[in-house]
Enzyme design. Structure first.
Site, PDB file in Angstrom:
ATOM      1  N   GLY A  44       0.956  22.368  -6.992  1.00  0.00           N
ATOM      2  CA  GLY A  44       2.103  23.035  -7.608  1.00  0.00           C
ATOM      3  C   GLY A  44       1.708  23.856  -8.824  1.00  0.00           C
ATOM      4  N   CYS A  45       0.825  23.307  -9.637  1.00  0.00           N
ATOM      5  CA  CYS A  45       0.397  24.000 -10.860  1.00  0.00           C
ATOM      6  C   CYS A  45      -0.441  25.237 -10.527  1.00  0.00           C
ATOM      7  CB  CYS A  45      -0.381  23.043 -11.758  1.00  0.00           C
ATOM      8  SG  CYS A  45       0.635  21.658 -12.321  1.00  0.00           S
ATOM      9  N   THR A  46      -1.249  25.152  -9.492  1.00  0.00           N
ATOM     10  CA  THR A  46      -2.043  26.302  -9.071  1.00  0.00           C
ATOM     11  C   THR A  46      -1.134  27.413  -8.557  1.00  0.00           C
ATOM     12  OG1 THR A  46      -3.946  24.910  -8.553  1.00  0.00           O
ATOM     13  CG2 THR A  46      -3.862  27.079  -7.496  1.00  0.00           C
TER      14      THR A  46
END
Length: 155
Positions: A44-46
């Site tokens: 998700g962060c990527t």
């Protein structure tokens, strides 16, 4: 204390990827997008970082700077930026003081286990240093575009 639009954004100076120092005071007169994310190089962060990165030219045209903030180390940020070709600053708040000041270091729960972590949140700060808008509990798809539209609309 819970932050809200119209309040003064808490000041901070943090180490950043690439050896830079990220100081909110030095950005006075510009619009600042602070997006808080849990961990470098997770799915998700990527995706969120790639979405913000893809909009860098548009944010620059809106005179807004995007800064990603997580409790990861500068070394972790350097690897994350290099691996994904990120061109915007990533601030490292290993002490979590700034994360706490913005109210995003919270108790979370996964599979019945409670732990402390970053609640995915984005804060748009106006040229005058006040908070223009807050997006709590961000869902990644379409988020960077929504933040860009808000930054463009801000004088």
């Amino acid at each position: 204390m819970t932050l809200a639009p119209g309040m003064q954004a808490p000041g901070f100076t943090l180490p950043g990827a690439g050896g830079e120092t990220i100081d909110l005071g030095a950005l006075a007169g510009r619009k600042v997008v602070l997006y808080f994310y849990p961990k470098d190089d997770t799915s998700g962060c990527t995706l969120e970082a790639q979405n913000f990165n893809a909009q860098q030219d548009a944010f620059a045209e809106a005179d807004a700077i995007v800064i990603g903030v997580s409790p990861d180390s500068v070394k972790s940020h350097d690897k994350f930026r290099a691996k994904h070709g990120l061109t915007f600053p990533l601030a490292a708040d290993e002490e979590k003081g700034m994360l706490e000041a913005y109210g995003v270091w919270v108790e979370k729960s996964m599979y019945g286990r409670k732990y402390m972590g970053v609640e995915r949140t984005t804060v748009l700060i106006g040229r005058d240093g006040t908070i223009a808008r807050i997006w709590p509990k961000v869902k990644v798809p379409g988020h960077a575009e929504e933040v860009l539209a808000a930054a463009r609309a801000l004088p």
